[in-house]
Scaffold this motif. Sequence first.
Motif, PDB file in Angstrom:
ATOM      1  N   GLU A  12       0.826  -1.207   0.000  1.00  0.00           N
ATOM      2  CA  GLU A  12       0.000   0.000   0.000  1.00  0.00           C
ATOM      3  C   GLU A  12       0.861   1.258   0.000  1.00  0.00           C
ATOM      4  O   GLU A  12       0.547   2.234  -0.682  1.00  0.00           O
ATOM      5  CB  GLU A  12      -0.950   0.019   1.193  1.00  0.00           C
ATOM      6  N   LEU A  13       1.962   1.247   0.757  1.00  0.00           N
ATOM      7  CA  LEU A  13       2.866   2.393   0.771  1.00  0.00           C
ATOM      8  C   LEU A  13       3.443   2.639  -0.624  1.00  0.00           C
ATOM      9  O   LEU A  13       3.516   3.772  -1.086  1.00  0.00           O
ATOM     10  CB  LEU A  13       3.991   2.189   1.784  1.00  0.00           C
ATOM     11  N   ARG A  14       3.820   1.563  -1.318  1.00  0.00           N
ATOM     12  CA  ARG A  14       4.328   1.718  -2.685  1.00  0.00           C
ATOM     13  C   ARG A  14       3.256   2.328  -3.574  1.00  0.00           C
ATOM     14  O   ARG A  14       3.524   3.242  -4.347  1.00  0.00           O
ATOM     15  CB  ARG A  14       4.775   0.375  -3.255  1.00  0.00           C
ATOM     16  N   GLU A  15       2.021   1.845  -3.464  1.00  0.00           N
ATOM     17  CA  GLU A  15       0.947   2.365  -4.315  1.00  0.00           C
ATOM     18  C   GLU A  15       0.641   3.829  -3.994  1.00  0.00           C
ATOM     19  O   GLU A  15       0.379   4.626  -4.899  1.00  0.00           O
ATOM     20  CB  GLU A  15      -0.303   1.494  -4.183  1.00  0.00           C
ATOM     21  N   GLN A  16       0.684   4.206  -2.722  1.00  0.00           N
ATOM     22  CA  GLN A  16       0.493   5.609  -2.353  1.00  0.00           C
ATOM     23  C   GLN A  16       1.607   6.469  -2.947  1.00  0.00           C
ATOM     24  O   GLN A  16       1.357   7.554  -3.481  1.00  0.00           O
ATOM     25  CB  GLN A  16       0.453   5.776  -0.834  1.00  0.00           C
ATOM     26  N   THR A  17       2.827   5.987  -2.860  1.00  0.00           N
ATOM     27  CA  THR A  17       3.978   6.711  -3.409  1.00  0.00           C
ATOM     28  C   THR A  17       3.848   6.858  -4.919  1.00  0.00           C
ATOM     29  O   THR A  17       4.074   7.942  -5.472  1.00  0.00           O
ATOM     30  CB  THR A  17       5.283   5.988  -3.049  1.00  0.00           C
ATOM     31  N   ALA A  22       2.694   9.922  -9.831  1.00  0.00           N
ATOM     32  CA  ALA A  22       1.829  10.104 -11.001  1.00  0.00           C
ATOM     33  C   ALA A  22       1.244  11.504 -11.029  1.00  0.00           C
ATOM     34  O   ALA A  22       1.233  12.161 -12.078  1.00  0.00           O
ATOM     35  CB  ALA A  22       0.712   9.053 -10.996  1.00  0.00           C
ATOM     36  N   ALA A  23       0.773  11.991  -9.886  1.00  0.00           N
ATOM     37  CA  ALA A  23       0.187  13.333  -9.830  1.00  0.00           C
ATOM     38  C   ALA A  23       1.228  14.402 -10.158  1.00  0.00           C
ATOM     39  O   ALA A  23       0.931  15.364 -10.878  1.00  0.00           O
ATOM     40  CB  ALA A  23      -0.418  13.577  -8.448  1.00  0.00           C
ATOM     41  N   GLU A  48       1.644   7.830 -17.338  1.00  0.00           N
ATOM     42  CA  GLU A  48       1.104   6.509 -17.016  1.00  0.00           C
ATOM     43  C   GLU A  48       2.122   5.406 -17.290  1.00  0.00           C
ATOM     44  O   GLU A  48       2.302   4.485 -16.482  1.00  0.00           O
ATOM     45  CB  GLU A  48      -0.175   6.260 -17.818  1.00  0.00           C
ATOM     46  N   ALA A  49       2.823   5.488 -18.403  1.00  0.00           N
ATOM     47  CA  ALA A  49       3.841   4.498 -18.749  1.00  0.00           C
ATOM     48  C   ALA A  49       5.041   4.601 -17.814  1.00  0.00           C
ATOM     49  O   ALA A  49       5.646   3.586 -17.452  1.00  0.00           O
ATOM     50  CB  ALA A  49       4.275   4.661 -20.201  1.00  0.00           C
ATOM     51  N   ALA A  50       5.393   5.826 -17.417  1.00  0.00           N
ATOM     52  CA  ALA A  50       6.514   6.013 -16.492  1.00  0.00           C
ATOM     53  C   ALA A  50       6.200   5.382 -15.142  1.00  0.00           C
ATOM     54  O   ALA A  50       7.055   4.706 -14.549  1.00  0.00           O
ATOM     55  CB  ALA A  50       6.827   7.498 -16.335  1.00  0.00           C
ATOM     56  N   VAL A  51       4.989   5.582 -14.655  1.00  0.00           N
ATOM     57  CA  VAL A  51       4.596   4.988 -13.367  1.00  0.00           C
ATOM     58  C   VAL A  51       4.591   3.457 -13.476  1.00  0.00           C
ATOM     59  O   VAL A  51       5.033   2.768 -12.551  1.00  0.00           O
ATOM     60  CB  VAL A  51       3.234   5.542 -12.898  1.00  0.00           C
ATOM     61  N   ALA A  52       4.139   2.926 -14.593  1.00  0.00           N
ATOM     62  CA  ALA A  52       4.168   1.472 -14.793  1.00  0.00           C
ATOM     63  C   ALA A  52       5.603   0.958 -14.760  1.00  0.00           C
ATOM     64  O   ALA A  52       5.883  -0.095 -14.170  1.00  0.00           O
ATOM     65  CB  ALA A  52       3.487   1.107 -16.107  1.00  0.00           C
ATOM     66  N   ARG A  53       6.517   1.700 -15.369  1.00  0.00           N
ATOM     67  CA  ARG A  53       7.926   1.295 -15.360  1.00  0.00           C
ATOM     68  C   ARG A  53       8.491   1.345 -13.946  1.00  0.00           C
ATOM     69  O   ARG A  53       9.228   0.439 -13.532  1.00  0.00           O
ATOM     70  CB  ARG A  53       8.737   2.193 -16.286  1.00  0.00           C
ATOM     71  N   ILE A  54       8.159   2.385 -13.187  1.00  0.00           N
ATOM     72  CA  ILE A  54       8.629   2.478 -11.803  1.00  0.00           C
ATOM     73  C   ILE A  54       8.087   1.304 -10.995  1.00  0.00           C
ATOM     74  O   ILE A  54       8.816   0.691 -10.206  1.00  0.00           O
ATOM     75  CB  ILE A  54       8.222   3.822 -11.162  1.00  0.00           C
ATOM     76  N   ARG A  55       6.810   0.975 -11.187  1.00  0.00           N
ATOM     77  CA  ARG A  55       6.210  -0.158 -10.474  1.00  0.00           C
ATOM     78  C   ARG A  55       6.980  -1.442 -10.781  1.00  0.00           C
ATOM     79  O   ARG A  55       7.242  -2.255  -9.891  1.00  0.00           O
ATOM     80  CB  ARG A  55       4.734  -0.299 -10.849  1.00  0.00           C
ATOM     81  N   THR A  56       7.365  -1.628 -12.042  1.00  0.00           N
ATOM     82  CA  THR A  56       8.131  -2.818 -12.434  1.00  0.00           C
ATOM     83  C   THR A  56       9.507  -2.820 -11.781  1.00  0.00           C
ATOM     84  O   THR A  56       9.968  -3.852 -11.282  1.00  0.00           O
ATOM     85  CB  THR A  56       8.279  -2.872 -13.971  1.00  0.00           C
ATOM     86  N   GLU A  57      10.169  -1.651 -11.789  1.00  0.00           N
ATOM     87  CA  GLU A  57      11.503  -1.550 -11.174  1.00  0.00           C
ATOM     88  C   GLU A  57      11.430  -1.782  -9.663  1.00  0.00           C
ATOM     89  O   GLU A  57      12.337  -2.346  -9.067  1.00  0.00           O
ATOM     90  CB  GLU A  57      12.111  -0.174 -11.451  1.00  0.00           C
ATOM     91  N   TRP A  58      10.353  -1.298  -9.043  1.00  0.00           N
ATOM     92  CA  TRP A  58      10.145  -1.422  -7.592  1.00  0.00           C
ATOM     93  C   TRP A  58       9.314  -2.676  -7.367  1.00  0.00           C
ATOM     94  O   TRP A  58       8.223  -2.637  -6.838  1.00  0.00           O
ATOM     95  CB  TRP A  58       9.441  -0.173  -7.090  1.00  0.00           C
ATOM     96  N   ASP A  59       9.847  -3.808  -7.776  1.00  0.00           N
ATOM     97  CA  ASP A  59       9.073  -5.043  -7.823  1.00  0.00           C
ATOM     98  C   ASP A  59       8.911  -5.745  -6.487  1.00  0.00           C
ATOM     99  O   ASP A  59       8.035  -6.578  -6.339  1.00  0.00           O
ATOM    100  CB  ASP A  59       9.672  -5.994  -8.854  1.00  0.00           C
ATOM    101  N   VAL A  60       9.729  -5.424  -5.502  1.00  0.00           N
ATOM    102  CA  VAL A  60       9.621  -6.050  -4.188  1.00  0.00           C
ATOM    103  C   VAL A  60       9.366  -4.942  -3.162  1.00  0.00           C
ATOM    104  O   VAL A  60      10.313  -4.341  -2.644  1.00  0.00           O
ATOM    105  CB  VAL A  60      10.902  -6.846  -3.835  1.00  0.00           C
ATOM    106  N   PRO A  61       8.080  -4.641  -2.886  1.00  0.00           N
ATOM    107  CA  PRO A  61       7.767  -3.522  -1.998  1.00  0.00           C
ATOM    108  C   PRO A  61       8.382  -3.642  -0.603  1.00  0.00           C
ATOM    109  O   PRO A  61       8.632  -2.640   0.047  1.00  0.00           O
ATOM    110  CB  PRO A  61       6.241  -3.550  -1.907  1.00  0.00           C
TER     111      PRO A  61
END
Length: 91
Positions: A12-17, A22-23, A48-61
């Motif tokens: 959840e912390l990762r998703e909030q970040t 994104a904002a 949107e694509a940048a946030v998706a890439r960050i999510r992939t890079e930050w794969d282990v919250p």
Amino acid sequence: MSDEVGDVGPVELREQTLGVIAALLEAGLFVVGDLGPSGFEPWRLEPEAAVARIRTEWDVPEAPLHAGDACWLQITDKGQALARSLVDEAE
């Protein structure tokens, strides 16, 4: 994890970040990229694509995240102007 955002788990912390990032990107206050030989190198991606890439890079919250592990953010002129106006208002 209990900190300034409350008692939330690492996912959840990762998703909030990511929501905050994104904002900031969508508002044009920051750009995302990497540090390379020439300095800051922006990603040529829509927010949107940048946030998706960050999510992939930050794969282990749950794993510690260090500066530059997923990306770097650079403030834009628009972001600096907004920051200055907020400081001026606070004074």
